[in-house]
Design a protein around this motif. Structure first.
Motif, PDB file in Angstrom:
ATOM      1  N   VAL A  69       0.837  -1.204   0.000  1.00 44.41           N
ATOM      2  CA  VAL A  69       0.000   0.000   0.000  1.00 44.41           C
ATOM      3  C   VAL A  69       0.870   1.252   0.000  1.00 44.41           C
ATOM      4  CG1 VAL A  69      -1.652   1.339   1.364  1.00 44.41           C
ATOM      5  CG2 VAL A  69      -2.004  -1.115   1.040  1.00 44.41           C
ATOM      6  N   VAL A  70       1.929   1.261   0.824  1.00 39.54           N
ATOM      7  CA  VAL A  70       2.830   2.423   0.880  1.00 39.54           C
ATOM      8  C   VAL A  70       3.495   2.639  -0.484  1.00 39.54           C
ATOM      9  CG1 VAL A  70       4.970   3.296   1.895  1.00 39.54           C
ATOM     10  CG2 VAL A  70       3.202   2.318   3.364  1.00 39.54           C
ATOM     11  N   ALA A  71       3.968   1.551  -1.099  1.00 38.05           N
ATOM     12  CA  ALA A  71       4.610   1.669  -2.416  1.00 38.05           C
ATOM     13  C   ALA A  71       3.617   2.150  -3.468  1.00 38.05           C
ATOM     14  CB  ALA A  71       5.212   0.333  -2.824  1.00 38.05           C
ATOM     15  N   LEU A  72       2.392   1.659  -3.386  1.00 36.42           N
ATOM     16  CA  LEU A  72       1.367   2.057  -4.346  1.00 36.42           C
ATOM     17  C   LEU A  72       1.064   3.547  -4.234  1.00 36.42           C
ATOM     18  CD1 LEU A  72      -0.726   1.126  -6.458  1.00 36.42           C
ATOM     19  CD2 LEU A  72      -2.309   0.822  -4.551  1.00 36.42           C
ATOM     20  N   VAL A  73       0.899   4.041  -3.007  1.00 38.72           N
ATOM     21  CA  VAL A  73       0.600   5.463  -2.807  1.00 38.72           C
ATOM     22  C   VAL A  73       1.780   6.324  -3.252  1.00 38.72           C
ATOM     23  CG1 VAL A  73       0.174   7.221  -1.045  1.00 38.72           C
ATOM     24  CG2 VAL A  73      -1.095   5.069  -0.996  1.00 38.72           C
ATOM     25  N   ALA A  74       2.997   5.906  -2.889  1.00 40.78           N
ATOM     26  CA  ALA A  74       4.177   6.700  -3.234  1.00 40.78           C
ATOM     27  C   ALA A  74       4.461   6.680  -4.733  1.00 40.78           C
ATOM     28  CB  ALA A  74       5.392   6.176  -2.475  1.00 40.78           C
ATOM     29  N   GLY A  75       4.187   5.559  -5.389  1.00 42.49           N
ATOM     30  CA  GLY A  75       4.531   5.428  -6.793  1.00 42.49           C
ATOM     31  C   GLY A  75       3.392   5.624  -7.763  1.00 42.49           C
ATOM     32  N   TRP A  76       2.192   6.005  -7.261  1.00 46.10           N
ATOM     33  CA  TRP A  76       1.041   6.151  -8.153  1.00 46.10           C
ATOM     34  C   TRP A  76       1.355   7.183  -9.237  1.00 46.10           C
ATOM     35  CZ3 TRP A  76      -3.008   3.059  -8.478  1.00 46.10           C
ATOM     36  CH2 TRP A  76      -4.067   3.447  -9.305  1.00 46.10           C
ATOM     37  N   PRO A  77       0.953   6.923 -10.478  1.00 46.23           N
ATOM     38  CA  PRO A  77       1.295   7.841 -11.569  1.00 46.23           C
ATOM     39  C   PRO A  77       0.788   9.253 -11.321  1.00 46.23           C
ATOM     40  CG  PRO A  77       0.390   5.793 -12.420  1.00 46.23           C
ATOM     41  CD  PRO A  77       0.210   5.759 -10.922  1.00 46.23           C
ATOM     42  N   GLY A  78       1.607  10.192 -11.678  1.00 43.63           N
ATOM     43  CA  GLY A  78       1.242  11.599 -11.566  1.00 43.63           C
ATOM     44  C   GLY A  78       1.925  12.378 -12.673  1.00 43.63           C
ATOM     45  N   ALA A  79       1.766  13.675 -12.633  1.00 47.22           N
ATOM     46  CA  ALA A  79       2.356  14.503 -13.678  1.00 47.22           C
ATOM     47  C   ALA A  79       3.874  14.371 -13.695  1.00 47.22           C
ATOM     48  CB  ALA A  79       1.954  15.957 -13.471  1.00 47.22           C
ATOM     49  N   ALA A  80       4.470  14.104 -12.534  1.00 44.08           N
ATOM     50  CA  ALA A  80       5.925  13.977 -12.487  1.00 44.08           C
ATOM     51  C   ALA A  80       6.412  12.730 -13.206  1.00 44.08           C
ATOM     52  CB  ALA A  80       6.409  13.954 -11.036  1.00 44.08           C
ATOM     53  N   SER A  81       5.524  11.780 -13.446  1.00 44.19           N
ATOM     54  CA  SER A  81       5.943  10.549 -14.109  1.00 44.19           C
ATOM     55  C   SER A  81       5.476  10.497 -15.558  1.00 44.19           C
ATOM     56  CB  SER A  81       5.432   9.330 -13.340  1.00 44.19           C
ATOM     57  OG  SER A  81       4.031   9.308 -13.344  1.00 44.19           O
ATOM     58  N   ALA A  82       5.263  11.672 -16.165  1.00 40.63           N
ATOM     59  CA  ALA A  82       4.835  11.709 -17.558  1.00 40.63           C
ATOM     60  C   ALA A  82       5.884  11.051 -18.445  1.00 40.63           C
ATOM     61  CB  ALA A  82       4.613  13.161 -17.984  1.00 40.63           C
TER      62      ALA A  82
ATOM     63  N   ALA B 161      14.990  -8.945   3.146  1.00 41.38           N
ATOM     64  CA  ALA B 161      14.063  -7.832   3.390  1.00 41.38           C
ATOM     65  C   ALA B 161      14.724  -6.503   3.039  1.00 41.38           C
ATOM     66  CB  ALA B 161      13.601  -7.841   4.844  1.00 41.38           C
ATOM     67  N   GLY B 162      15.992  -6.334   3.427  1.00 40.74           N
ATOM     68  CA  GLY B 162      16.707  -5.098   3.105  1.00 40.74           C
ATOM     69  C   GLY B 162      16.871  -4.899   1.609  1.00 40.74           C
ATOM     70  N   ALA B 163      17.248  -5.968   0.906  1.00 40.22           N
ATOM     71  CA  ALA B 163      17.425  -5.867  -0.550  1.00 40.22           C
ATOM     72  C   ALA B 163      16.094  -5.596  -1.238  1.00 40.22           C
ATOM     73  CB  ALA B 163      18.054  -7.149  -1.082  1.00 40.22           C
ATOM     74  N   TRP B 164      15.041  -6.289  -0.804  1.00 43.46           N
ATOM     75  CA  TRP B 164      13.711  -6.126  -1.401  1.00 43.46           C
ATOM     76  C   TRP B 164      13.220  -4.690  -1.249  1.00 43.46           C
ATOM     77  CZ3 TRP B 164       8.863  -6.806   1.782  1.00 43.46           C
ATOM     78  CH2 TRP B 164       7.714  -6.708   0.980  1.00 43.46           C
ATOM     79  N   LEU B 165      13.300  -4.146  -0.022  1.00 44.17           N
ATOM     80  CA  LEU B 165      12.805  -2.789   0.211  1.00 44.17           C
ATOM     81  C   LEU B 165      13.720  -1.739  -0.396  1.00 44.17           C
ATOM     82  CD1 LEU B 165      10.139  -2.115   1.725  1.00 44.17           C
ATOM     83  CD2 LEU B 165      10.940  -4.380   2.227  1.00 44.17           C
ATOM     84  N   SER B 166      15.029  -2.007  -0.494  1.00 44.04           N
ATOM     85  CA  SER B 166      15.940  -1.065  -1.161  1.00 44.04           C
ATOM     86  C   SER B 166      15.591  -0.956  -2.643  1.00 44.04           C
ATOM     87  CB  SER B 166      17.396  -1.513  -1.010  1.00 44.04           C
ATOM     88  OG  SER B 166      17.780  -1.485   0.338  1.00 44.04           O
ATOM     89  N   CYS B 167      15.362  -2.100  -3.281  1.00 39.97           N
ATOM     90  CA  CYS B 167      14.963  -2.083  -4.699  1.00 39.97           C
ATOM     91  C   CYS B 167      13.634  -1.351  -4.862  1.00 39.97           C
ATOM     92  CB  CYS B 167      14.851  -3.504  -5.233  1.00 39.97           C
ATOM     93  SG  CYS B 167      16.429  -4.311  -5.479  1.00 39.97           S
ATOM     94  N   GLY B 168      12.698  -1.608  -3.961  1.00 41.11           N
ATOM     95  CA  GLY B 168      11.402  -0.942  -4.037  1.00 41.11           C
ATOM     96  C   GLY B 168      11.525   0.564  -3.885  1.00 41.11           C
ATOM     97  N   ALA B 169      12.339   1.012  -2.920  1.00 43.79           N
ATOM     98  CA  ALA B 169      12.531   2.458  -2.715  1.00 43.79           C
ATOM     99  C   ALA B 169      13.164   3.086  -3.957  1.00 43.79           C
ATOM    100  CB  ALA B 169      13.408   2.700  -1.488  1.00 43.79           C
ATOM    101  N   PHE B 170      14.150   2.396  -4.541  1.00 44.79           N
ATOM    102  CA  PHE B 170      14.779   2.896  -5.762  1.00 44.79           C
ATOM    103  C   PHE B 170      13.755   3.045  -6.883  1.00 44.79           C
ATOM    104  CE2 PHE B 170      16.508   1.779  -9.934  1.00 44.79           C
ATOM    105  CZ  PHE B 170      17.366   2.856 -10.138  1.00 44.79           C
ATOM    106  N   LEU B 171      12.923   2.018  -7.073  1.00 46.12           N
ATOM    107  CA  LEU B 171      11.941   2.070  -8.161  1.00 46.12           C
ATOM    108  C   LEU B 171      10.909   3.170  -7.937  1.00 46.12           C
ATOM    109  CD1 LEU B 171      11.410  -1.747  -8.762  1.00 46.12           C
ATOM    110  CD2 LEU B 171      12.603  -0.136 -10.244  1.00 46.12           C
ATOM    111  N   VAL B 172      10.449   3.355  -6.680  1.00 45.16           N
ATOM    112  CA  VAL B 172       9.479   4.412  -6.397  1.00 45.16           C
ATOM    113  C   VAL B 172      10.091   5.788  -6.677  1.00 45.16           C
ATOM    114  CG1 VAL B 172       8.296   5.614  -4.515  1.00 45.16           C
ATOM    115  CG2 VAL B 172       8.047   3.137  -4.770  1.00 45.16           C
TER     116      VAL B 172
END
Length: 193
Positions: A100-113, A175-186
């Motif tokens: 849910v946190v990743a979805l809210v943080a990464g939801w498409p917006g004008a910055a991701s045009a 867990a650290g690698a998974w969340l690090s990759c997720g933070a990078f992608l967001v």
């Protein structure tokens, strides 16, 4: 499919990569139904619905998430996942909260045009696609092998990493690698172009 500048002002038609991802999610969901894994099938159904929503709904904001907040959330969630017992209710809740946190943080917006990809970003996308497709093909092959010859061993990727994840250190590293990759992608996905 329309192309050209007049199509840019209206809602964009589905591009083939989006159609491919929707097809992949649907196929994985069907495989989960065949396996009788109803929760997993529901996860992929929700993923399909979210992809469709990201196409149909308007963007929610023009500002990318603050990197310090993303790193804090990722670190906190990685610690929670690392400390909770595997396959328990707490772990399921922590993983759902992470999604849910990743979805809210990464939801498409004008910055991701849409913007042109650099050669490095293209190479990175191809590398990730190769890794993901290889993993999916492995899983599919093991699933089919298990159905064709149920008495013979078949090894899903989760079976192969289970010995590592059964240790506290292995679980913490994963867990650290998974969340690090997720933070990078967001952060990378929401960066203004």
């Amino acid at each position: 499919m329309e192309q050209g500048s007049d199509a840019a002002g209206r809602s964009a038609p589905l591009r083939w990569p989006v159609v491919c991802w929707l097809a992949i999610l649907a196929l994985i969901g069907v495989a989960q139904l065949v396996r009788g894994e109803w929760f997993d099938a529901a996860v992929f159904l929700v993923a399909i619905a979210l992809v469709c929503c990201s196409i149909l709904l308007p963007p929610h904001g023009t500002h990318p998430p603050r990197p310090d907040l993303v790193v804090f959330a990722a670190t906190t969630l990685a610690a929670a996942v690392a400390l909770l017992p595997r396959h328990g209710t707490g772990m399921i809740v922590a993983v759902l909260v992470t999604g849910v946190v990743a979805l809210v943080a990464g939801w498409p917006g004008a910055a991701s045009a849409r913007r042109a990809w650099t050669p490095g970003l293209r190479r990175l996308a191809v590398a990730w696609a190769v890794i993901l497709v290889a993993g999916c093909l492995w899983e599919l092959a093991q699933f089919i092998a298990g159905r064709v010859a149920p008495t013979q061993p078949s090894f899903a990727l989760s079976d192969l990493v289970d010995p590592l994840l059964d240790t506290e250190l292995g679980k913490a590293v994963f867990a650290g690698a998974w969340l690090s990759c997720g933070a990078f992608l967001v952060l990378r996905g929401r960066r203004g172009g």
